[in-house]
Design an enzyme around this catalytic site. Structure first.
Site, PDB file in Angstrom:
ATOM      1  N   ASN A 197       5.428  -8.734   0.859  1.00 21.25           N
ATOM      2  CA  ASN A 197       4.898  -8.657  -0.509  1.00 21.25           C
ATOM      3  C   ASN A 197       5.537  -9.730  -1.379  1.00 21.25           C
ATOM      4  O   ASN A 197       6.621 -10.176  -1.077  1.00 21.25           O
ATOM      5  CB  ASN A 197       5.187  -7.268  -1.091  1.00 21.25           C
ATOM      6  CG  ASN A 197       4.193  -6.229  -0.599  1.00 21.25           C
ATOM      7  OD1 ASN A 197       3.077  -6.574  -0.225  1.00 21.25           O
ATOM      8  ND2 ASN A 197       4.590  -4.978  -0.586  1.00 21.25           N
ATOM      9  N   HIS A 231      -0.645  -1.127   4.275  1.00 24.30           N
ATOM     10  CA  HIS A 231      -1.018   0.155   4.885  1.00 24.30           C
ATOM     11  C   HIS A 231      -1.622   1.134   3.886  1.00 24.30           C
ATOM     12  O   HIS A 231      -1.874   2.272   4.204  1.00 24.30           O
ATOM     13  CB  HIS A 231       0.198   0.795   5.548  1.00 24.30           C
ATOM     14  CG  HIS A 231       1.413   0.744   4.678  1.00 24.30           C
ATOM     15  ND1 HIS A 231       2.558   0.099   5.049  1.00 24.30           N
ATOM     16  CD2 HIS A 231       1.615   1.218   3.444  1.00 24.30           C
ATOM     17  CE1 HIS A 231       3.430   0.189   4.064  1.00 24.30           C
ATOM     18  NE2 HIS A 231       2.885   0.865   3.094  1.00 24.30           N
ATOM     19  N   HIS A 276      -3.202  -3.449  -3.370  1.00 27.51           N
ATOM     20  CA  HIS A 276      -2.610  -2.415  -4.231  1.00 27.51           C
ATOM     21  C   HIS A 276      -3.491  -2.060  -5.434  1.00 27.51           C
ATOM     22  O   HIS A 276      -3.094  -1.292  -6.290  1.00 27.51           O
ATOM     23  CB  HIS A 276      -1.210  -2.808  -4.745  1.00 27.51           C
ATOM     24  CG  HIS A 276      -0.163  -2.777  -3.683  1.00 27.51           C
ATOM     25  ND1 HIS A 276       1.175  -2.833  -3.955  1.00 27.51           N
ATOM     26  CD2 HIS A 276      -0.248  -2.694  -2.335  1.00 27.51           C
ATOM     27  CE1 HIS A 276       1.870  -2.788  -2.820  1.00 27.51           C
ATOM     28  NE2 HIS A 276       1.012  -2.711  -1.831  1.00 27.51           N
TER      29      HIS A 276
END
Length: 424
Positions: free
Chosen positions: A124, A146, A175
């Site tokens: 990230n 995930h 996200h």
């Protein structure tokens, strides 16, 4: 990872000798326990690890906790309350700017040593790193997270259904993606049932922020409540809102301030003991986990079983109303032919307003890295929804300047570290 008939050759590489040894012990333990036909190598030499690789998995952290804690602590002084800080906004952007040059040097090695490898990034901030790398190389780089399958599974659990009987389409950016469709195998929309279920206290308390978003936006978002609380202006701009939405949840990350930082500091002294206990324990669970990587490698250079997942790629019409070139998270399929996007989708106008804004800011930050331009770092954070909801322009400028100065050692590739609006 190198592939040979009848088995895999796995090369592990780290810059930290002790962690490398632990990783090798762990992988060896699994291979031996499962009696798998695989050979394991460990090296501190990255180029050696990449030799003849069919697949490359990147999961790194640039700098230890003493570096990234400032991503959370500096904004906190200005009233910007961050929970995780690894995706976007002030914390995510600085994590990206520190990580970008290191990731690029890994990719440059791949170009030279294994140009045909399937490269999967787990590091990230996903969207900015993937957009940056895909703008700098022709190699096959895909980003993985995930949260899509994790959330789909969680909703199925609430509805008391088996995930195997669910069809969904999830689109957006990392996200911040939404289930545009969540149906049973017969094609019945399960959202009406979900709207009822989330009224139950025990369900609502598990994911307060996300259920509020679902209630008001009509579509369910990926990624935990704590993460989501920092990507928009609705939950963290006032103490009373943080108290109401981000402290009482029962899920794994309801939204406490500096959640990951505290977790990390707490585990700094215990991870080793925990890991050794696991490595030396008698039993090992060999069930395949929920992560995508092994399935993707299997589809592309293993036995060829096609595998569907959500990947992060620069937008080429995959989401019709998000900026071209911005990194989007969309349904893809991995086969022997590689990784291909499945069709194109359009976000509803109100989701596009939310997601498109985040994507635009991420692209500004990517440009900042490409140009080494501190002004663009400032602009990307200036328009961040949470930051803008609590700070004035002047305050944001001071905050970003402070963060630029604090990260100077990692930003040597920048032309300057001083924000100067007279220079475009």
């Amino acid at each position: 990872m190198h592939h040979k008939v009848g088995g895999a050759e796995i090369w592990l590489m780290d810059i930290d000798e002790k962690r490398l040894k632990y990783a090798k012990d762990g992988v060896t333990r699994i291979v031996e326990y499962g009696k798998y036909p695989a050979t394991i190598h460990a090296t501190l030499n990255r180029r050696e690890a990449l030799e003849n690789a069919d697949g490359v998995l990147i999961t790194i952290l640039q700098g230890g906790v003493e570096v990234w804690r400032h991503d959370i602590e500096i904004p906190a002084k200005y009233g910007v309350d961050i929970c995780v800080g690894d995706t976007r906004g002030p914390s995510g952007i600085f994590r990206f700017l520190r990580t970008a040059p290191e990731m690029l040097s890994i990719i440059r090695d791949c170009e030279e040593i294994c140009p045909n490898a399937i490269i999967l990034n787990y590091t990230n901030p996903m969207a900015m790193l993937v957009s940056y790398l895909q703008s700098q190389t022709k190699l096959n780089v895909t980003g993985l997270c995930h949260s899509v399958q994790g959330t789909a599974q969680m909703i199925a659990g609430w509805l008391d259904r088996d995930i195997k009987d669910i069809n969904y389409t999830c689109c957006g950016i990392n996200h911040q993606a939404f289930y545009l469709k969540y149906e049973d195998k017969e094609g019945n929309d399960l959202y009406p049932q979900l709207r009822e279920v989330v009224k139950k206290d025990e369900v609502y308390m598990e994911e307060q922020v996300r259920i509020e978003m679902f209630k008001h936006l009509g579509f369910f978002p990926t990624e935990s409540s704590g993460h989501n609380s920092e990507y928009n202006p609705w939950f963290r701009k006032r103490k009373d809102l943080i108290e109401k939405y981000c402290t009482k949840g029962t899920g794994w990350n309801p939204g406490a301030h500096a959640y990951i930082l505290d977790e990390y500091l707490e585990r700094e002294n215990s991870w080793e003991k925990e890991y050794l206990e696991w490595v030396n324990s008698g039993e090992i669970d060999l069930a395949r986990g929920e992560e995508y990587a092994s399935n993707i490698f299997n589809a592309t250079f293993g036995d060829g079983t096609p595998y569907e997942f959500n990947g992060n790629l620069r937008n080429k019409g995959y989401i019709t109303n998000i900026k071209e070139g911005a990194c989007v998270e969309v349904p893809v399929i991995a086969t022997k032919e590689g990784i291909k996007v499945k069709g194109s989708n359009t976000l509803t106008a109100h989701l596009e307003a939310l997601v498109g804004n985040s994507a635009n800011l991420e692209e500004l930050a990517v440009l900042a890295a490409i140009e080494g331009n501190p002004n663009k770092v400032f602009y990307a954070i200036l328009m961040d929804p949470l930051t803008a909801s609590v700070c004035s322009m002047e305050e944001i400028r001071s905050m970003v300047q402070e963060m630029l100065d604090k990260n100077a050692n990692y930003l040597k590739y920048f032309k300057s570290l001083k924000i100067d609006i007279t220079n475009k």
